[in-house]
Enzyme design. Structure first.
Site, PDB file in Angstrom:
ATOM      1  N   GLU A  29       0.829  -1.198   0.000  1.00 35.56           N
ATOM      2  CA  GLU A  29       0.000   0.000   0.000  1.00 35.56           C
ATOM      3  C   GLU A  29       0.869   1.256   0.000  1.00 35.56           C
ATOM      4  O   GLU A  29       1.644   1.479   0.934  1.00 35.56           O
ATOM      5  CB  GLU A  29      -0.918  -0.022   1.227  1.00 35.56           C
ATOM      6  N   LEU A  58      -6.007  -1.303  -0.574  1.00 36.27           N
ATOM      7  CA  LEU A  58      -5.948  -1.549   0.875  1.00 36.27           C
ATOM      8  C   LEU A  58      -6.559  -2.921   1.133  1.00 36.27           C
ATOM      9  O   LEU A  58      -7.714  -3.055   1.536  1.00 36.27           O
ATOM     10  CB  LEU A  58      -6.708  -0.466   1.634  1.00 36.27           C
ATOM     11  N   GLU A  60      -4.979  -6.369   2.697  1.00 33.58           N
ATOM     12  CA  GLU A  60      -3.858  -7.150   3.225  1.00 33.58           C
ATOM     13  C   GLU A  60      -3.971  -8.635   2.887  1.00 33.58           C
ATOM     14  O   GLU A  60      -2.955  -9.305   2.683  1.00 33.58           O
ATOM     15  CB  GLU A  60      -3.761  -6.964   4.746  1.00 33.58           C
ATOM     16  N   GLN A  82       1.629  -1.848   5.894  1.00 31.93           N
ATOM     17  CA  GLN A  82       1.943  -0.511   6.394  1.00 31.93           C
ATOM     18  C   GLN A  82       2.291  -0.503   7.881  1.00 31.93           C
ATOM     19  O   GLN A  82       3.173   0.224   8.321  1.00 31.93           O
ATOM     20  CB  GLN A  82       0.771   0.439   6.136  1.00 31.93           C
ATOM     21  N   PRO A  89      -5.505  -9.648   8.763  1.00 31.67           N
ATOM     22  CA  PRO A  89      -6.270 -10.246   7.670  1.00 31.67           C
ATOM     23  C   PRO A  89      -5.423 -11.131   6.752  1.00 31.67           C
ATOM     24  O   PRO A  89      -5.968 -11.939   5.996  1.00 31.67           O
ATOM     25  CB  PRO A  89      -6.812  -9.025   6.902  1.00 31.67           C
ATOM     26  N   HIS A 129      -1.572   0.685  15.317  1.00 35.76           N
ATOM     27  CA  HIS A 129      -0.346   1.155  14.685  1.00 35.76           C
ATOM     28  C   HIS A 129       0.889   0.895  15.550  1.00 35.76           C
ATOM     29  O   HIS A 129       1.990   1.282  15.168  1.00 35.76           O
ATOM     30  CB  HIS A 129      -0.438   2.653  14.393  1.00 35.76           C
TER      31      HIS A 129
END
Length: 331
Positions: A29, A58, A60, A82, A89, A129
């Site tokens: 991505e 987007l 995964e 990312q 996923p 994140h």
């Protein structure tokens, strides 16, 4: 020679292998036009073209799955997620297919894939994140798990990962992406996988840490030295398979050990390190091995990140507890 950061070393390694081996494909991505969220692939699409540096949706699950198809057909894909928190996923393809192809085909096919992901906390990011769930992948047969902790190791280990015939999970500690600079010659010289690195020699206690946690571990070792405690610091680098031999060699000198990681404590990789020490080197120990880890909770938002991450004070306290225990036994 200019000094470069860890993230620049990743870029340098990718460029070197893409130049040397036309089978290497980089995708994920925003890795093409934007150069990735952390700019780890900056400039690669301009240099090698959009057929070899691809922006993906987007998705995964798709990113992980098409890597398997590419790899079994002779390519060497390097797929970027990312953030580690976005990788879940993709687990079905990584665990059920990439890690099993060599066994499934009785060695006729392998999956030379590198799945890259920035991981760990400490950058004031929102939820998903700041994950540090490397133990998920260490548990799966057929996968190799690598975590660099410096620019030089990022360059050498990524070269080795791309050249490896089997799938590698390559986790990049984003908290130190730009924290350290080193001279890293673009020599194409890979570092060995499955080998730990002794970053600091010592005779009183062994400290084992990886990724960004090594920053605080080395700082703690400096403070301990001022108190007359010489800590040996080991970076496993390849977490699966673990180089237990280097750890045992260290324990033959120090007889004491603390393991440090920022992942949650329960079933974290530190538990496996301790288990192997107990299995193979119990007679060398003068005190129980201590762990300094994250807590068994979701990584908190930035106000509490510093409380969650293993800090220098917690590491020093654990070392002194281990040393006091050994002294209390008259050892």
């Amino acid at each position: 020679m200019a000094e470069i950061t860890l993230v620049q070393a990743v870029t340098q390694a990718l460029a070197h292998e893409m130049q040397a081996d036309p089978r290497v494909i980089v995708y994920g991505e925003d890795v093409g036009i934007n150069g990735g969220v952390f700019r780890a692939t900056e400039g690669l699409q301009e240099r090698f073209g959009s057929a070899r540096v691809l922006d993906t949706p987007l998705a995964e699950t798709m990113i992980a799955g098409i890597a398997v198809g590419m790899a079994v057909q002779g390519l060497r894909p390097v797929a970027e997620f990312q953030f580690m928190g976005f990788i879940y996923p993709a687990l079905d393809h990584i665990l059920s297919h990439a890690g099993r192809f060599r066994n499934r085909t009785r060695g006729r096919l392998s999956c030379p894939i590198v799945y890259r992901a920035p991981y760990g906390g400490g950058i004031h990011a929102p939820e998903h994140h700041s994950e540090s769930t490397e133990a998920l992948f260490a548990h799966i047969p057929g996968l190799r798990l690598v975590v660099p902790s410096s620019p030089a190791r990022a360059y050498g280990l990524l070269l080795a990962a791309i050249r490896d015939p089997d799938p590698v999970i390559f986790l990049e500690p984003k908290r130190i992406y730009r924290a350290v600079r080193q001279e890293v010659p673009d020599s194409g010289q890979a570092l060995p996988l499955d080998c730990a690195f002794v970053l600091r020699e010592g005779s009183d206690i062994t400290l084992i840490a990886w990724g960004a946690a090594l920053k605080e571990t080395l700082e703690a070792a400096e403070l301990l030295a001022a108190d007359g405690i010489q800590a040996e610091v080991i970076d496993p680098a390849t977490l699966k398979p673990l180089d237990i031999h280097t750890i045992i060699d260290s324990l033959e000198k120090t007889h004491c050990c603390v393991v440090i990681h920022e992942a949650a404590r329960f079933c974290g990789l530190g538990a496996e390190v301790v288990a192997q020490i107990n299995e193979y080197a119990f007679d060398l120990l003068e005190a129980p091995v201590q762990r300094v880890t994250g807590y068994d909770t979701v990584m908190p938002y930035y106000q509490l990140e510093a409380e969650y991450l293993p800090g220098v004070a917690r590491i020093v306290a654990a070392v002194k507890e281990v040393r006091d225990y050994a002294k209390g036994r008259g050892l």
